[in-house]
Design a protein around this motif. Structure first.
Motif, PDB file in Angstrom:
ATOM      1  N   VAL A 145      41.201   6.677  84.222  1.00 33.65           N
ATOM      2  CA  VAL A 145      41.881   5.518  83.623  1.00 33.65           C
ATOM      3  C   VAL A 145      42.679   4.793  84.695  1.00 33.65           C
ATOM      4  N   ARG A 146      43.449   5.559  85.465  1.00 29.61           N
ATOM      5  CA  ARG A 146      44.322   4.929  86.472  1.00 29.61           C
ATOM      6  C   ARG A 146      43.535   4.249  87.577  1.00 29.61           C
ATOM      7  N   TYR A 189      42.929  -3.105  75.989  1.00 31.49           N
ATOM      8  CA  TYR A 189      43.108  -1.963  76.906  1.00 31.49           C
ATOM      9  C   TYR A 189      43.018  -0.652  76.121  1.00 31.49           C
ATOM     10  N   ASP A 247      42.260   0.928  85.349  1.00 33.45           N
ATOM     11  CA  ASP A 247      42.952   0.214  84.267  1.00 33.45           C
ATOM     12  C   ASP A 247      43.607  -1.093  84.696  1.00 33.45           C
ATOM     13  N   ARG A 248      43.975  -1.211  85.958  1.00 38.10           N
ATOM     14  CA  ARG A 248      44.551  -2.496  86.399  1.00 38.10           C
ATOM     15  C   ARG A 248      43.529  -3.617  86.224  1.00 38.10           C
ATOM     16  N   GLU A 253      42.504  10.885  82.624  1.00 40.03           N
ATOM     17  CA  GLU A 253      43.620   9.971  82.916  1.00 40.03           C
ATOM     18  C   GLU A 253      43.555   9.464  84.360  1.00 40.03           C
ATOM     19  N   LEU A 295      42.929  -4.385  82.497  1.00 40.71           N
ATOM     20  CA  LEU A 295      44.018  -5.163  81.886  1.00 40.71           C
ATOM     21  C   LEU A 295      43.985  -6.613  82.383  1.00 40.71           C
ATOM     22  N   ARG A 296      43.680  -6.790  83.644  1.00 40.17           N
ATOM     23  CA  ARG A 296      43.606  -8.143  84.206  1.00 40.17           C
ATOM     24  C   ARG A 296      42.487  -8.942  83.523  1.00 40.17           C
ATOM     25  N   PHE A 314      39.813   2.114  76.266  1.00 41.15           N
ATOM     26  CA  PHE A 314      39.924   3.454  76.842  1.00 41.15           C
ATOM     27  C   PHE A 314      39.777   4.548  75.775  1.00 41.15           C
TER      28      PHE A 314
END
Lengths: 209, 355
Positions: free
Chosen positions: A40-41, A65, A44-45, A37, A48-49, A69
Motif C-alpha cells: 500500500v505504502r 483510496y 498509495d501516493r 501494508e 491518491l493523486r 485498497f
C-alpha cells in the motif's frame, strides 16, 4: 561501454525490485498484513493523486483510496502474477474511480459549477494564455487559477472513460499500452478515446472565450 | 468501439493527412520511438495539414501544462492510511469471529459429540480403535523390520503442564490469549531466554531465544495485534526483537508499530530500534509519516532525531517528498525543537537551490 554497464545495472536493479515485490505480494497473499501494508505504502501516493485529480474533492478521493485498497486486499488471493502488481492495482483503482465519476455525472448537485465567461474579451481562448508557468508572479498565479478552473470545467464535460484516459496519459504520463492493460482494452481503443477527449477539451476551451 | 480517431469531426477542425494520420496521433501522444519521431516531424515540415494539426495540439498541451497536477498533501495521505488500517483491523476481527463460529459449529457436528448420546456405538468404536492400534503396528513390524518409536524431539508431546509446541502457526496464535512474557538475561551479551505463555484450550508455552522462529513469530504477532495484548507486553516484545531488527519481517513490524500502535511509549520504543539498523528507505518513509501524522510531540522529536542520525551517516536518499515534509514541519510544527531540527536537516541535506 560505460553506458551499457549502466544499462545492465539498471536492468539488474529493476529485476531485483520486481522479484522483491513478487515476494512481498506472495507474503501478503499468505495473510501477512504487514506485507500488504508495505505494498500500500509503495503505491498509495500515486493512487491518491490520481483520485484527487479525477474527482477534485478530498472526501471522494479518500473514498476511492479506501475502496480501492480494500478491494485489492480482498481480491489479493486471486492475483495470479499475469501482469505486474502495479497494473493489477491500477485496474482496481480505475474501475473504482470510473464508478465514482459515473455516479457523479448522474447526480447533478455534485457537478462542478461552470466557469463564467469573461466579458469584453473577444480574442481566442488560446491566444490569451501565458506561455510560462503560473507561479512566477501574482498575476500569473491568478491567471493560472482562472485557467485551472476553466480546464477543470472542460474536463468535467468529458465522458468518465475519456476523462480517465486523458488523466492517465496527460498527468500520470503512462503509455497507451499500459493504460489499455489497466482498463482492459486495446491500445488502439485507448488512443481513440484519448483523441476524442483531446478534441472535446479543445472545443470546450475555445467555447469559453 | 469506433476505431477511427478522425470520426465525428466538427467542421473546421484540422486533421493530419491520411497517409501520416496514425504517426501524427502517436507523435502528439509521445508514443513514437526516436527514428519514427524524426520522420514524422520531417514530414510535418512539408505537409500543411500535419503541420497545422501538430501546432494545434502543441498549443493545447502548453495550455494544459500551465496547470499543475494536484498533489496529495502528506496530511491527507496520513488520514487515508489511518482509516485504511482501522478498516483492515475490523476486517481481520470479523474474519477471526467467523472462523471461530465455524470451528464451534464443526465441533458441534463432529462424530465424537454425536456419540455421547449413543453409548453402544461409542463402545464399539473404542474397541475397534484399540484393536487396530495394537494389531496394525505388530503386523507392520513383521512386514518391514523393527518398529520405529517416537525418537525425535518433535514427536514428543509434553503430557504434564503446558505443552511445548515444535511448530507454531497463525491459527494457534489467533485462538490463544497471550498471558505474559518472562525472560532472563544471559551472560556474554547473548540474546535472553524468552518464555511466552499462551492460554488456549490447552495452555502452551513458547520458549527459546529470539533466534528461534517460534519465539520471533509470537513476538511479531503480539506487535501486529496491539488490541490483544497490553502495552507492557508490547514494549517487552519490541525490546526482545531489537537484536533481530536487521531481519526484514522484524523491521517491517517495527515500522508498523511506529506508525500505528495506539500507545506512544510503545511507538517510542520501536523508534529506538529503528535507530541504527535496517533499510534506510523504509525507515525514512516511516519517520516521514510519524513527523506528519503522530500527535505526540515526544514521538515526533524522537523521529526527527532518528532522521538526523541516519542522515548524518548518509543513509537517507534525498527526495522531494522528504524535503516537502521537512519544510512543512519547519514552518508549522507546534514544537520549537522540531521546527528548528527540521530547518537544520534541510540545510544538512544540501544546497537550497536544489529544492
Amino acid at each position: 561501454m560505460g553506458m551499457s554497464v549502466a544499462l545492465e545495472r539498471d536492468a539488474r536493479d529493476a529485476a531485483v525490485k520486481v522479484s522483491e515485490e513478487s515476494a512481498l505480494v506472495r507474503k501478503a497473499q499468505a495473510g501477512d498484513r504487514l506485507a500488504f501494508e508495505e505494498l500500500v505504502r509503495k503505491y498509495d501516493r500515486d493512487v491518491l493523486r490520481l483520485a484527487l485529480n479525477l474527482v477534485h474533492r478530498t472526501e471522494d478521493a479518500r473514498d476511492i483510496y479506501q475502496e480501492s485498497f480494500l478491494k485489492a486486499y480482498r481480491n489479493l488471493p486471486r492475483f495470479r502474477f499475469e501482469c505486474s502488481f502495479y497494473t493489477w492495482l491500477y485496474r482496481i483503482v480505475t474501475n473504482v474511480s470510473l464508478d465514482h465519476l459515473r455516479r457523479r455525472t448522474s447526480r447533478r448537485e455534485d457537478q462542478a459549477p461552470v466557469t463564467e465567461n469573461m466579458e469584453g474579451v473577444s480574442q481566442d481562448f488560446f491566444d490569451r494564455q501565458p506561455e510560462t508557468r503560473p507561479a512566477a508572479s501574482p498575476e500569473r498565479k491568478l491567471l493560472g487559477d482562472e485557467l485551472g478552473a476553466m480546464i477543470q470545467s472542460a474536463l468535467e464535460q468529458l465522458a468518465p472513460r475519456e476523462r480517465m484516459v486523458f488523466e492517465l496519459k496527460h498527468y500520470q504520463g503512462l503509455k497507451l499500452r499500459a493504460i489499455g492493460d489497466m482498463l482492459g482494452t486495446s491500445e488502439e481503443t485507448v488512443k481513440n478515446s484519448l483523441f476524442r477527449a483531446t478534441r472535446k477539451l479543445r472545443a470546450s476551451l475555445v467555447a469559453m472565450r | 468501439m469506433d476505431e477511427n480517431p478522425n470520426s465525428n469531426l466538427n467542421p473546421g477542425e484540422c486533421e493530419p493527412c491520411r497517409e501520416f494520420s496514425q504517426q501524427m496521433h502517436s507523435l502528439v501522444a509521445d508514443e513514437l520511438e526516436r527514428p519514427q519521431q524524426i520522420e514524422a516531424e520531417a514530414h510535418a515540415q512539408s505537409c500543411e495539414a500535419c503541420a497545422k494539426f501538430l501546432s494545434e495540439y502543441r498549443e493545447l498541451a502548453s495550455v494544459l501544462a500551465a496547470v499543475e497536477s494536484e498533489e496529495a498533501s502528506p496530511e491527507l495521505l496520513a488520514v487515508c492510511r489511518r482509516s485504511l488500517t482501522s478498516e483492515l483491523d475490523e476486517l481481520e476481527v470479523k474474519a477471526d469471529e467467523s472462523r471461530s463460529r465455524i470451528s464451534r459449529w464443526l465441533r458441534a457436528l463432529s462424530p465424537v459429540s454425536s456419540l455421547t448420546v449413543q453409548p453402544v456405538a461409542a463402545g464399539t468404536l473404542l474397541f475397534l480403535g484399540f484393536a487396530i492400534g495394537i494389531l496394525v503396528p505388530r503386523w507392520v513390524g513383521q512386514q518391514s523390520g523393527p518398529a520405529v518409536g517416537p525418537t525425535t524431539a518433535e514427536e514428543v508431546q509434553v503430557a504434564d503442564g503446558p505443552e511445548v509446541l515444535p511448530v507454531l502457526n497463525e491459527q494457534d496464535l489467533r485462538t490463544a490469549n497471550i498471558t505474559g512474557i518472562n525472560w532472563e538475561a544471559t551472560a556474554g551479551g547473548e540474546p535472553p531466554e524468552v518464555q511466552v505463555q499462551l492460554q488456549a484450550e490447552r495452555p502452551m508455552t513458547v520458549q527459546g531465544t529470539v533466534a528461534n522462529n517460534n519465539v520471533k513469530d509470537t513476538l511479531l504477532y503480539i506487535l501486529q495485534n496491539d488490541r490483544r495484548c497490553g502495552p507492557d507486553v508490547r514494549i517487552e516484545s519490541v525490546e526482545l526483537l531489537k537484536p533481530r531488527s536487521k531481519d526484514a519481517d522484524v523491521r517491517r513490524a517495527l515500522c508498523q508499530v511506529v506508525r500505528t500502535d495506539v500507545n506512544a511509549a510503545v511507538r517510542l520504543k520501536a523508534l529506538e530500534c529503528l535507530n541504527d539498523e535496517g533499510d534506510p528507505e523504509i525507515v525514512q518513509k516511516t519517520l516521514e509519516d510519524v513527523l506528519v501524522a503522530d500527535s505526540n510531540p515526544g514521538v515526533r522529536i524522537e523521529a526527527i532525531n532518528t532522521l538526523r542520525n541516519i542522515t548524518a551517516k548518509n543513509q537517507v536518499p534525498l527526495d522531494a517528498h522528504l524535503v516537502k515534509v521537512l519544510r512543512e514541519r519547519a514552518l508549522s510544527d507546534p514544537s520549537t525543537y522540531i521546527r528548528l531540527q527540521s530547518a537544520a536537516l534541510i540545510q544538512d541535506l544540501g544546497p537550497k537551490q536544489s529544492y
